[in-house]
Design a protein around this motif. Structure first.
Motif, PDB file in Angstrom:
ATOM      1  N   PHE A 124       0.851  -1.186   0.000  1.00 18.90           N
ATOM      2  CA  PHE A 124       0.000   0.000   0.000  1.00 18.90           C
ATOM      3  C   PHE A 124       0.890   1.241   0.000  1.00 18.90           C
ATOM      4  O   PHE A 124       2.071   1.189   0.378  1.00 18.90           O
ATOM      5  CB  PHE A 124      -0.948   0.007   1.206  1.00 18.90           C
ATOM      6  CG  PHE A 124      -0.264   0.030   2.546  1.00 18.90           C
ATOM      7  CD1 PHE A 124       0.068   1.235   3.163  1.00 18.90           C
ATOM      8  CD2 PHE A 124       0.056  -1.147   3.200  1.00 18.90           C
ATOM      9  CE1 PHE A 124       0.691   1.259   4.384  1.00 18.90           C
ATOM     10  CE2 PHE A 124       0.684  -1.136   4.435  1.00 18.90           C
ATOM     11  CZ  PHE A 124       1.008   0.075   5.028  1.00 18.90           C
ATOM     12  N   ASN A 125       0.321   2.356  -0.401  1.00 18.63           N
ATOM     13  CA  ASN A 125       1.059   3.612  -0.487  1.00 18.63           C
ATOM     14  C   ASN A 125       1.023   4.287   0.875  1.00 18.63           C
ATOM     15  O   ASN A 125       0.005   4.850   1.265  1.00 18.63           O
ATOM     16  CB  ASN A 125       0.440   4.505  -1.562  1.00 18.63           C
ATOM     17  CG  ASN A 125       1.186   5.823  -1.722  1.00 18.63           C
ATOM     18  OD1 ASN A 125       2.166   6.085  -1.026  1.00 18.63           O
ATOM     19  ND2 ASN A 125       0.697   6.659  -2.638  1.00 18.63           N
ATOM     20  N   SER A 126       2.121   4.211   1.624  1.00 21.53           N
ATOM     21  CA  SER A 126       2.125   4.767   2.975  1.00 21.53           C
ATOM     22  C   SER A 126       1.903   6.270   2.972  1.00 21.53           C
ATOM     23  O   SER A 126       1.374   6.837   3.939  1.00 21.53           O
ATOM     24  CB  SER A 126       3.443   4.428   3.675  1.00 21.53           C
ATOM     25  OG  SER A 126       4.553   4.947   2.952  1.00 21.53           O
ATOM     26  N   ASP A 127       2.274   6.949   1.879  1.00 22.52           N
ATOM     27  CA  ASP A 127       2.056   8.394   1.803  1.00 22.52           C
ATOM     28  C   ASP A 127       0.575   8.735   1.640  1.00 22.52           C
ATOM     29  O   ASP A 127       0.185   9.891   1.820  1.00 22.52           O
ATOM     30  CB  ASP A 127       2.843   8.995   0.637  1.00 22.52           C
ATOM     31  CG  ASP A 127       4.354   8.938   0.859  1.00 22.52           C
ATOM     32  OD1 ASP A 127       4.757   8.877   2.043  1.00 22.52           O
ATOM     33  OD2 ASP A 127       5.097   8.912  -0.126  1.00 22.52           O
ATOM     34  N   SER A 128      -0.242   7.721   1.285  1.00 22.53           N
ATOM     35  CA  SER A 128      -1.673   7.986   1.093  1.00 22.53           C
ATOM     36  C   SER A 128      -2.474   7.753   2.358  1.00 22.53           C
ATOM     37  O   SER A 128      -3.695   7.961   2.371  1.00 22.53           O
ATOM     38  CB  SER A 128      -2.232   7.096  -0.021  1.00 22.53           C
ATOM     39  OG  SER A 128      -2.323   5.738   0.416  1.00 22.53           O
ATOM     40  N   ALA A 129      -1.831   7.295   3.446  1.00 21.06           N
ATOM     41  CA  ALA A 129      -2.549   7.002   4.686  1.00 21.06           C
ATOM     42  C   ALA A 129      -2.905   8.290   5.397  1.00 21.06           C
ATOM     43  O   ALA A 129      -2.041   9.120   5.683  1.00 21.06           O
ATOM     44  CB  ALA A 129      -1.695   6.116   5.588  1.00 21.06           C
ATOM     45  N   GLY A 130      -4.184   8.463   5.693  1.00 20.17           N
ATOM     46  CA  GLY A 130      -4.612   9.709   6.312  1.00 20.17           C
ATOM     47  C   GLY A 130      -5.821   9.540   7.196  1.00 20.17           C
ATOM     48  O   GLY A 130      -6.375   8.456   7.346  1.00 20.17           O
ATOM     49  N   VAL A 131      -6.227  10.657   7.806  1.00 21.82           N
ATOM     50  CA  VAL A 131      -7.402  10.677   8.670  1.00 21.82           C
ATOM     51  C   VAL A 131      -8.261  11.879   8.279  1.00 21.82           C
ATOM     52  O   VAL A 131      -7.751  12.965   8.007  1.00 21.82           O
ATOM     53  CB  VAL A 131      -7.002  10.747  10.156  1.00 21.82           C
ATOM     54  CG1 VAL A 131      -6.151  11.983  10.457  1.00 21.82           C
ATOM     55  CG2 VAL A 131      -8.236  10.731  11.044  1.00 21.82           C
ATOM     56  N   VAL A 132      -9.551  11.648   8.218  1.00 23.38           N
ATOM     57  CA  VAL A 132     -10.539  12.706   8.017  1.00 23.38           C
ATOM     58  C   VAL A 132     -11.217  12.935   9.356  1.00 23.38           C
ATOM     59  O   VAL A 132     -11.645  11.983  10.013  1.00 23.38           O
ATOM     60  CB  VAL A 132     -11.568  12.311   6.947  1.00 23.38           C
ATOM     61  CG1 VAL A 132     -12.633  13.389   6.813  1.00 23.38           C
ATOM     62  CG2 VAL A 132     -10.886  12.075   5.613  1.00 23.38           C
ATOM     63  N   TYR A 133     -11.332  14.195   9.798  1.00 28.37           N
ATOM     64  CA  TYR A 133     -11.867  14.446  11.135  1.00 28.37           C
ATOM     65  C   TYR A 133     -12.659  15.748  11.191  1.00 28.37           C
ATOM     66  O   TYR A 133     -12.553  16.620  10.307  1.00 28.37           O
ATOM     67  CB  TYR A 133     -10.747  14.470  12.177  1.00 28.37           C
ATOM     68  CG  TYR A 133      -9.815  15.658  12.044  1.00 28.37           C
ATOM     69  CD1 TYR A 133     -10.025  16.827  12.781  1.00 28.37           C
ATOM     70  CD2 TYR A 133      -8.712  15.618  11.184  1.00 28.37           C
ATOM     71  CE1 TYR A 133      -9.171  17.916  12.664  1.00 28.37           C
ATOM     72  CE2 TYR A 133      -7.855  16.695  11.057  1.00 28.37           C
ATOM     73  CZ  TYR A 133      -8.086  17.849  11.809  1.00 28.37           C
ATOM     74  OH  TYR A 133      -7.258  18.930  11.680  1.00 28.37           O
TER      75      TYR A 133
ATOM     76  N   ASP B  56     -11.800  18.101   7.966  1.00 22.80           N
ATOM     77  CA  ASP B  56     -10.391  18.351   7.693  1.00 22.80           C
ATOM     78  C   ASP B  56      -9.708  17.018   7.401  1.00 22.80           C
ATOM     79  O   ASP B  56     -10.104  15.958   7.908  1.00 22.80           O
ATOM     80  CB  ASP B  56      -9.723  19.025   8.888  1.00 22.80           C
ATOM     81  CG  ASP B  56     -10.245  20.422   9.120  1.00 22.80           C
ATOM     82  OD1 ASP B  56     -10.405  21.161   8.125  1.00 22.80           O
ATOM     83  OD2 ASP B  56     -10.529  20.773  10.281  1.00 22.80           O
ATOM     84  N   THR B  57      -8.657  17.076   6.592  1.00 22.02           N
ATOM     85  CA  THR B  57      -7.889  15.892   6.244  1.00 22.02           C
ATOM     86  C   THR B  57      -6.444  16.089   6.669  1.00 22.02           C
ATOM     87  O   THR B  57      -5.856  17.151   6.436  1.00 22.02           O
ATOM     88  CB  THR B  57      -7.950  15.610   4.734  1.00 22.02           C
ATOM     89  OG1 THR B  57      -9.308  15.375   4.350  1.00 22.02           O
ATOM     90  CG2 THR B  57      -7.119  14.377   4.384  1.00 22.02           C
ATOM     91  N   LEU B  58      -5.883  15.071   7.294  1.00 23.40           N
ATOM     92  CA  LEU B  58      -4.506  15.113   7.744  1.00 23.40           C
ATOM     93  C   LEU B  58      -3.851  13.786   7.385  1.00 23.40           C
ATOM     94  O   LEU B  58      -4.391  12.724   7.679  1.00 23.40           O
ATOM     95  CB  LEU B  58      -4.455  15.322   9.266  1.00 23.40           C
ATOM     96  CG  LEU B  58      -3.078  15.420   9.921  1.00 23.40           C
ATOM     97  CD1 LEU B  58      -2.362  16.691   9.460  1.00 23.40           C
ATOM     98  CD2 LEU B  58      -3.227  15.417  11.443  1.00 23.40           C
ATOM     99  N   TYR B  59      -2.684  13.847   6.731  1.00 23.13           N
ATOM    100  CA  TYR B  59      -1.974  12.618   6.398  1.00 23.13           C
ATOM    101  C   TYR B  59      -1.176  12.152   7.605  1.00 23.13           C
ATOM    102  O   TYR B  59      -0.621  12.960   8.364  1.00 23.13           O
ATOM    103  CB  TYR B  59      -1.096  12.811   5.168  1.00 23.13           C
ATOM    104  CG  TYR B  59      -1.920  12.864   3.903  1.00 23.13           C
ATOM    105  CD1 TYR B  59      -2.345  11.697   3.290  1.00 23.13           C
ATOM    106  CD2 TYR B  59      -2.315  14.087   3.365  1.00 23.13           C
ATOM    107  CE1 TYR B  59      -3.133  11.747   2.159  1.00 23.13           C
ATOM    108  CE2 TYR B  59      -3.113  14.143   2.227  1.00 23.13           C
ATOM    109  CZ  TYR B  59      -3.520  12.964   1.635  1.00 23.13           C
ATOM    110  OH  TYR B  59      -4.317  13.010   0.522  1.00 23.13           O
ATOM    111  N   LEU B  60      -1.139  10.822   7.789  1.00 26.76           N
ATOM    112  CA  LEU B  60      -0.558  10.240   8.987  1.00 26.76           C
ATOM    113  C   LEU B  60       0.959  10.172   8.908  1.00 26.76           C
ATOM    114  O   LEU B  60       1.536  10.003   7.833  1.00 26.76           O
ATOM    115  CB  LEU B  60      -1.113   8.833   9.202  1.00 26.76           C
ATOM    116  CG  LEU B  60      -2.636   8.726   9.374  1.00 26.76           C
ATOM    117  CD1 LEU B  60      -3.050   7.260   9.435  1.00 26.76           C
ATOM    118  CD2 LEU B  60      -3.108   9.454  10.624  1.00 26.76           C
TER     119      LEU B  60
END
Length: 816
Positions: free
Chosen positions: A350-359, A368-372
């Motif tokens: 998987f693309n680790s740069d694409s891992a994120g959280v929407v909150y 808001d979106t923040l990449y992990l």
């Protein structure tokens, strides 16, 4: 460690899952795939995949065989071993396999999954699709039907001419059993659709929701047939596509592993149930991938799924990515930051740069979106999000893309789904769930009460308030048995319970909030449990029910004479009830208030009966998933606290006349046939269950009808009941050459040393179940003695004996 985008199946250590209920799980379906016998000869051999020869672990696949000879069983197991080598080493699948004559001689085998779960309940990639049992369990990391229940059922036609060898050197006159079994095994993992054609329309799904395979079925223009905006469900347009010989299976995984192409499916102009759409096209599929075509010819030995089948399996979920995350809970702490942390586990890269959280917080309209960030030490992903204020709601969800550009979410229920917690003062009361017992026997020494209690920030205390009749209120704490489960045993041995007494109680749970939020059930009043009398123990009992008034405790049963019957008998409600929700059930019970003195020889029970209850599937056995409603006779040696079968449960199949009558009047899913006096059939059995009986036990007997969802019939009737202990004289208990009798008894207990066996001093103490001493005596061991506790209430007592260094304890039952 990096992995390439191949069909590499990796065990998921664990995965967060949501409780499954209602229409999230489907247990009764007609979905089956069939493998037809080809009429030609095709002398080819495709060997097993290289993983099979490496012998590096593999899944645990347990098969329960029925009707197989040793050669057929060996061939079946060889196919199982091939499949096992391709699956994760910690995957567990249970299979029920039958070798029997099938109704269609042209069918070599058929397979089905025992249940389906909606994707939203297991955080699957597609929340709006149902997943077959083995695939659902792989995604969720747990079983939903018990550790030993089958996930897949396979039937092999015993009439076919089978080659049972494993070499692939299949004669031109025979069908290769390994090939057919491997074919059906792969179907059982989820390689099948729910499409069907009825008259002039095509349709699919459970409650209109497709199985995951359906979501990747497309026409020649790559338009999904499950797109209801283009192909309404049901519709004639859908039928035209399903029978147009131009249907494909396609998705990002298949496209990536098949040079950008879909896989042509079997879609003949005449619909073939269990075959159309669920197989690759017979004519255009290369030999190396031909295992999953609709026909297996004589001489055809294909011992590998092939690239296309493995790509398809990856598409429907066997190549998966999950978030391993402990959901945050509500808190009263004043947080400066919310600390989020998750592990991402994938069967591919998987693309680790694409891992994120929407909150979002509070009443915030947008998100808001923040990449992990990635922690290199433990390979977890994390984020620290500032909290803007106290007394606010925080919502969040994770996402990541795999190497096939598929976006996986947690939670997966929808694109906008999120975990929600409250940061601030807690005002939420606990949730308490409890099912009260229907009764307690006067002779029972204690009442066991269990309850489930849960809360958004945790449970601090659970306790009982109880009383006998209108007496004083007493309290008892409930101890945690397991997560969210609490119990208490209330000792009534000193209360002298009598028939007509009532035990009243209520349950209170207090959470861990600063305010100590409280929930009490019932909100008003108490649960009330009646105390029922047990008659003097006997070694026999018989009745034609004309004189049985007061001898039975009935719940859903009654002693009545329905119209057309010659006299009274024990009847369930007619018709009996069936729930309208998956996993719900209805039970009727009738307890005979006369206990029986038994030893480990057991009892003989003779009676006449009519059984018109929903039959299970042909060949199903009691306790299996496809054994539906049933009646059963059970026993208890602890006065109703625990019950065990005296005979296995059974249904209308017990007599052909019952089954024929039940099936002769089906309306919807129910049978409307009514029982008649002339239908009574005699039945007798002897229950010899040595582990359950011991010398001097007191056995209670009950009759029980169990009803699962959606289908019912007339019910059960019992007449001319005769019960007899095999041993008509119960021998005295013997402890260290001391005879103790009678047990059960009226409270006068005789102790006698065996003849010519001097024992020395004997110290005897009789105590209540709670340990309070009632009577004691010291004997010289040469002469017998008597202890009298006849003035004590009926119940269970403990007799302690000390003879030198030997100490013994037995249970004594006092009856009125």
């Amino acid at each position: 460690m990096k992995k390439s985008c191949l069909f590499i199946l990796v065990y998921l250590l664990q995965v967060y899952f949501t409780p499954v209920s209602g229409q999230d799980i489907i247990t009764k379906t007609s979905l089956r795939t069939v493998c037809y016998a080809g009429k030609g000869v095709k002398n080819i051999y495709i060997p097993p995949p290289e993983e099979f020869y490496r012998k590096e672990g593999g899944a645990t696949i347990t098969v329960v065989y029925k009707g197989f000879n040793s050669l057929a069983k060996n061939a079946f197991q060889y196919a199982v071993d091939i499949l096992s080598s391709l699956l994760p080493s910690n995957t567990t699948i249970n299979i029920k396999a039958e070798f029997k004559q099938l109704s269609d001689p042209g069918v070599l085998a058929q397979a089905s999954a025992t249940y389906f779960i909606r994707g939203s309940a297991i955080n699957a990639f597609d929340p709006r699709a149902y997943y077959a049992a083995p695939l659902a369990e792989k995604i969720a990391g747990k079983s939903y039907n018990g550790a030993t229940e089958p996930d897949v059922e396979i039937s092999i036609n015993s009439l076919a001419s089978w080659y049972t060898g494993t070499s692939g050197d299949t004669p031109s006159s025979m069908y290769d059993l390994v090939t057919v079994v491997l074919h059906e095994l792969i179907h059982g993992l989820g390689f099948f659709d729910s499409y069907t054609v009825v008259d002039s329309v095509g349709t699919y799904g459970f409650y209109g929701i497709p199985v995951i395979y359906d979501k990747f079925v497309v026409n020649k223009n790559n338009i999904k047939l499950a797109d209801t905006l283009i192909f309404p469900n049901p519709s004639g347009r859908l039928k035209s596509e399903l029978t147009g010989n131009n249907v494909f299976f396609n998705g990002p995984v298949v496209s990536a592993l098949n040079n950008g192409n879909g896989i042509k499916l079997f879609a003949p102009s005449v619909w073939s149930s269990g075959s159309s759409i669920a197989h690759f096209d017979e004519a255009l599929t290369p030999s190396a991938d031909a295992l999953m075509t609709p026909y297996i010819d004589r001489g055809e030995a294909i011992h590998s799924p092939g690239k296309l089948a493995r790509a398809l399996m990856g598409e429907i979920g066997w190549i998966n990515t999950v978030f391993i995350h402990n959901k945050l809970s509500d808190t009263e702490d004043s947080l400066e930051y919310v600390d989020l942390k998750t592990l991402i586990v994938s069967d591919t890269t998987f693309n680790s740069d694409s891992a994120g959280v929407v909150y979002s917080f509070g009443n915030q309209t947008g998100q808001d979106t923040l990449y992990l960030n990635r922690d290199a030490e433990d390979d977890t992903f994390f984020a620290n999000i500032p909290v803007p204020e106290y007394n606010t709601v925080f919502r969040y969800s994770f996402f990541v893309k795999d190497c096939f550009n598929r976006t996986f979410r947690f939670p997966s229920a929808s694109d906008s789904a999120s975990v929600s917690i409250y940061i601030g003062t807690d005002t939420v009361k606990p949730v308490v769930i409890h099912t009260p017992r229907e009764m307690i026997f006067s002779i029972s020494p204690y009442l066991g009460i269990t309850a489930d209690a849960a809360d958004n920030i945790g449970i601090d205390t659970v306790f009982l308030e109880y009383r006998l009749n209108e007496g004083s209120i007493m309290f008892a704490g409930m101890r945690k048995k397991e997560e969210e489960s609490f119990y208490a045993d209330i000792d009534f041995s000193s209360f002298g319970l009598q028939e007509g007494d009532t035990i009243s109680y209520r349950i209170t749970a207090i959470d861990k909030s600063r305010a100590g939020n409280t929930k009490t059930i019932p909100e008003n009043g108490y649960f009330n449990i009646p105390v029922e009398r047990v008659f003097e123990p006997s070694v026999s009992f018989s009745t034609d029910f004309s004189d049985a008034s007061g001898r039975f405790i009935n719940r859903g049963f009654d002693i009545i004479t329905p119209p057309g019957f010659a006299g009274p008998a024990l009847h369930t409600r007619h018709p009996y009830e069936s729930p309208e929700k998956d996993f719900d059930s209805v039970e009727y019970t009738s307890v005979l208030k006369v206990p029986f003195l038994v030893d480990n020889s057991g009892v003989t029970i003779r009676y006449n009966e009519i059984v018109l209850v929903e039959p299970g599937e042909t060949g199903s056995v009691f306790g299996s998933e496809d054994f539906y409603d049933y009646v059963i006779i059970e026993g208890s040696t602890d006065f109703g606290n625990n019950w065990f079968p005296l005979i296995d449960g059974y249904d209308s199949r017990i007599f052909p006349a019952f089954l024929n009558a039940y099936n002769s009047a089906i309306s919807g899913m129910n049978s409307t046939y009514s029982g008649k006096q002339s239908m009574f059939q005699g039945r007798q059995f002897t229950s010899i269950t040595s582990p359950k009986f011991s010398n001097g036990d007191t056995l209670l007997i009950r009759f029980r009808l169990f009803s699962d969802p959606y289908a019912n019939g007339w019910g059960w009737a019992i007449d001319d009941l005769n019960i007899k202990s095999i041993t008509t004289s119960i021998a005295p208990l013997k402890m260290n050459s001391l005879l103790i009798y009678p047990n059960p008894g009226n409270g006068i207990i005789y102790f006698a040393p065996e003849q010519d066996k001097a024992m020395g001093d004997i110290i005897c103490s009789i105590r209540s179940i709670s340990g309070t001493e009632i009577k004691s005596s010291v004997s010289d061991g040469l002469n017998g003695f008597v202890l009298d506790i006849s003035d004590q209430p009926a119940g269970i007592y403990l007799i302690y004996l000390r003879n030198g260094s030997n100490i013994s304890t037995i249970k004594y039952v006092k009856v009125d």
